[in-house]
Design a protein around this motif. Structure first.
Motif, PDB file in Angstrom:
ATOM      1  N   ALA A 136       2.420   0.148   5.365  1.00  0.00           N
ATOM      2  CA  ALA A 136       3.598   0.986   5.122  1.00  0.00           C
ATOM      3  C   ALA A 136       3.402   2.428   5.566  1.00  0.00           C
ATOM      4  O   ALA A 136       4.365   3.107   5.934  1.00  0.00           O
ATOM      5  CB  ALA A 136       3.961   0.940   3.638  1.00  0.00           C
ATOM      6  N   ASP A 137       2.159   2.911   5.559  1.00  0.00           N
ATOM      7  CA  ASP A 137       1.890   4.301   5.944  1.00  0.00           C
ATOM      8  C   ASP A 137       1.630   4.447   7.437  1.00  0.00           C
ATOM      9  O   ASP A 137       1.340   5.539   7.914  1.00  0.00           O
ATOM     10  CB  ASP A 137       0.689   4.835   5.164  1.00  0.00           C
ATOM     11  N   GLY A 138       1.708   3.337   8.187  1.00  0.00           N
ATOM     12  CA  GLY A 138       1.455   3.380   9.621  1.00  0.00           C
ATOM     13  C   GLY A 138       0.037   3.022  10.006  1.00  0.00           C
ATOM     14  O   GLY A 138      -0.270   2.871  11.192  1.00  0.00           O
ATOM     15  N   SER A 139      -0.854   2.900   9.020  1.00  0.00           N
ATOM     16  CA  SER A 139      -2.234   2.500   9.312  1.00  0.00           C
ATOM     17  C   SER A 139      -2.256   1.052   9.796  1.00  0.00           C
ATOM     18  O   SER A 139      -1.387   0.249   9.449  1.00  0.00           O
ATOM     19  CB  SER A 139      -3.117   2.646   8.067  1.00  0.00           C
ATOM     20  N   ARG A 156       0.317   8.634  -4.532  1.00  0.00           N
ATOM     21  CA  ARG A 156      -0.870   9.483  -4.558  1.00  0.00           C
ATOM     22  C   ARG A 156      -2.102   8.853  -3.933  1.00  0.00           C
ATOM     23  O   ARG A 156      -3.040   9.555  -3.583  1.00  0.00           O
ATOM     24  CB  ARG A 156      -1.193   9.884  -6.001  1.00  0.00           C
ATOM     25  N   ARG A 157      -2.122   7.526  -3.806  1.00  0.00           N
ATOM     26  CA  ARG A 157      -3.319   6.904  -3.253  1.00  0.00           C
ATOM     27  C   ARG A 157      -2.983   5.605  -2.546  1.00  0.00           C
ATOM     28  O   ARG A 157      -1.962   4.968  -2.815  1.00  0.00           O
ATOM     29  CB  ARG A 157      -4.355   6.651  -4.347  1.00  0.00           C
ATOM     30  N   ARG A 158      -3.889   5.239  -1.634  1.00  0.00           N
ATOM     31  CA  ARG A 158      -3.786   3.971  -0.915  1.00  0.00           C
ATOM     32  C   ARG A 158      -5.107   3.236  -1.133  1.00  0.00           C
ATOM     33  O   ARG A 158      -6.153   3.704  -0.688  1.00  0.00           O
ATOM     34  CB  ARG A 158      -3.533   4.223   0.570  1.00  0.00           C
ATOM     35  N   SER A 159      -5.037   2.121  -1.825  1.00  0.00           N
ATOM     36  CA  SER A 159      -6.249   1.389  -2.185  1.00  0.00           C
ATOM     37  C   SER A 159      -6.210  -0.016  -1.592  1.00  0.00           C
ATOM     38  O   SER A 159      -5.197  -0.708  -1.693  1.00  0.00           O
ATOM     39  CB  SER A 159      -6.390   1.294  -3.712  1.00  0.00           C
ATOM     40  N   HIS A 173      -4.465   9.388   8.615  1.00  0.00           N
ATOM     41  CA  HIS A 173      -4.985  10.267   7.565  1.00  0.00           C
ATOM     42  C   HIS A 173      -3.861  11.067   6.925  1.00  0.00           C
ATOM     43  O   HIS A 173      -2.993  11.613   7.607  1.00  0.00           O
ATOM     44  CB  HIS A 173      -6.029  11.214   8.149  1.00  0.00           C
ATOM     45  N   GLN A 174      -3.876  11.133   5.586  1.00  0.00           N
ATOM     46  CA  GLN A 174      -2.920  11.926   4.821  1.00  0.00           C
ATOM     47  C   GLN A 174      -3.709  12.728   3.795  1.00  0.00           C
ATOM     48  O   GLN A 174      -4.344  12.150   2.910  1.00  0.00           O
ATOM     49  CB  GLN A 174      -1.888  11.026   4.126  1.00  0.00           C
ATOM     50  N   SER A 175      -3.669  14.051   3.908  1.00  0.00           N
ATOM     51  CA  SER A 175      -4.491  14.898   3.046  1.00  0.00           C
ATOM     52  C   SER A 175      -4.113  14.790   1.575  1.00  0.00           C
ATOM     53  O   SER A 175      -4.947  15.016   0.695  1.00  0.00           O
ATOM     54  CB  SER A 175      -4.380  16.362   3.497  1.00  0.00           C
TER      55      SER A 175
END
Length: 346
Positions: A136-139, A156-159, A173-175
Motif C-alpha cells: 500500500a505504501d508503494g514498497s 505510524r508503522r509498517r510491520s 522510505h518514510q521518515s
C-alpha cells in the motif's frame, strides 16, 4: 453515557484529585464491589487514561493503592455514592470535568481508530511459485518459493513478519513511518533499503543490496547503540540462528556472490563451484517432489552453471553432461542422482 459510566468517570477524577482521602478510597471500594458492571466501566476509563499517562508522564499511584484494598460489602454502596456526590458538589475541580471527559473520550477514540485502521494481509507462495506484490505504501515485496509473510500497516508503522521462506524488500522510505521486518526473533529496520531475508530451517540470512538496515532483538530499538543492534550495509550479510546467536557474524560479499544471492528475483539459480549437495538442496526448494543423491561420494562434487527455476528439467539433463552422475526419474516428482557406472557414456 450510562449512569455507571458517568459514575466511573467521576470516581476516576476524584481518585486523581489531591483531596482524595482514605475515606474516599474506602467508599470507592464499596462502589466497586456493589456491581460487576462498576469494575468493568471503571477498567475501561482507566485503560483509556493509561495511554494518556504515557503522554502526560503522570503516574497514578493513588488508583493502584485504592485497587489494592480488599473489597467492601455491597451494603456500603450508599455511603460510597454519598461521598462521591459530596465531592462533586463542592470540589473546585468540577469546572475541569467537561474538559477532562472530552479528553478521555477523544483519546480513547483516537486509540480505537488507530487499532481499527491497521491494515493486515497475508502473502504466500507455493513450492516453485514466485510472486511480486506492491504494498500500500508503494514498497515492493518479492516472494520466493514456499514463502509466507504477514503485513500490518498503520499510520505510524509498517510491520512485516517472515514466517517461512525468502523475501526481498524494496522499501519506500518514510521518515514518519518505520518499516520493520521480523524474522527468527530479530527485527530489521529499514534505513532506505533493498534487502533480502531468507529463513531456512533454524537459520536466517539477511543480505543488503542497497542502503542499510538496523538489526536488533528489540523491535523498538532506534540506534546501533541499543542492546545487540548492528547496522548492516549494502554488500554485506548477517547470518543468525532463530532465537539465538549470530552464525559467522557480518560477512562482506563480493559482487558475484551478492548477485548470486538475489538472482532468484530474475528466475535464475547461479551455482559457481558449489557442492552438489548444496545445489540439490537449493533446487529442492523449487521442486514439488524430492531430489535425492544416492551416492555419498558425490556430495562434494562441484557444480557450475546458471539454471532457470521455471525449467528445472534443464538442471536434470545438464548434470550428466558436466558431472560423472546419472539422473533417473523414479516417479513424476522423485529424482534420483547416482554415480555413473563404469563404461556409461553421456
Amino acid at each position: 453515557m450510562s449512569t455507571h459510566s458517568q459514575q466511573a468517570v467521576d470516581w476516576f477524577l476524584r481518585l486523581r484529585s489531591e483531596g482524595c482521602t482514605e475515606a474516599d478510597r474506602a467508599a470507592f471500594q464499596s462502589w466497586l464491589s456493589a456491581d460487576p458492571d462498576h469494575r468493568k466501566e471503571f477498567t475501561e476509563v482507566r485503560s483509556m487514561w493509561g495511554g494518556m499517562d504515557k503522554v502526560l508522564a503522570r503516574p497514578f499511584p493513588e488508583l493502584e493503592a485504592c485497587l489494592a484494598l480488599p473489597p467492601r460489602p455491597a451494603s456500603s454502596l450508599a455511603g460510597g455514592l454519598t461521598s462521591l456526590g459530596r465531592w462533586l458538589t463542592w470540589s473546585p475541580a468540577n469546572q475541569f470535568i467537561p474538559a477532562l471527559l472530552a479528553l478521555v473520550l477523544v483519546a480513547g477514540g483516537w486509540w480505537l481508530w488507530e487499532a481499527l485502521s491497521v491494515q493486515t494481509a497475508i502473502y504466500e507462495t507455493a513450492v516453485g511459485e514466485q510472486k511480486t506484490v506492491t504494498l500500500a505504501d508503494g514498497s515492493r515485496l518479492d516472494l520466493n518459493t514456499g514463502t509466507r509473510v504477514t503485513t500490518a500497516f498503520s499510520s505510524r508503522r509498517r510491520s512485516i513478519e517472515l514466517l517461512q521462506g525468502e523475501a526481498a524488500f524494496t522499501v519506500v522510505h518514510q521518515s514518519d513511518r518505520s518499516f520493520t521486518v521480523s524474522a527468527g526473533g530479530r527485527h530489521i529496520l529499514d534505513i532506505g533499503t533493498q534487502f533480502v531475508v531468507h529463513q531456512h530451517q533454524n537459520r536466517i540470512d539477511v543480505t543488503v543490496t542497497q542502503g542499510s538496515v538496523l538489526i536488533s532483538r528489540d523491535e523498538k530499538a532506534g540506534s546501533s547503540s541499543s542492546g545487540e543492534s548492528v547496522v548492516l550495509e549494502a554488500g554485506h550479510r548477517l547470518r543468525y540462528v532463530v532465537g539465538g546467536q549470530d552464525d559467522g557474524g557480518v560477512i562482506a560479499l563480493d559482487p558475484t556472490e551478492s548477485h548470486r544471492s538475489t538472482a532468484w528475483r530474475d528466475g535464475k539459480l547461479i551455482f559457481s563451484g558449489v557442492r552438489l549437495a548444496e545445489a540439490v538442496q537449493e533446487v529442492n526448494r523449487y521442486w514439488p517432489g524430492q531430489i535425492v543423491i544416492d551416492a555419498p561420494n558425490l556430495a562434494d562434487v562441484k557444480v557450475q552453471g546458471v539454471f532457470n527455476v521455471r525449467q528445472l528439467d534443464q538442471f536434470f539433463t545438464t548434470l550428466p553432461r558436466i558431472l560423472p552422475v546419472e539422473v533417473s526419474r523414479r516417479s513424476p516428482q522423485y529424482i534420483l542422482i547416482t554415480a555413473r557406472h563404469s563404461g556409461s557414456s553421456n
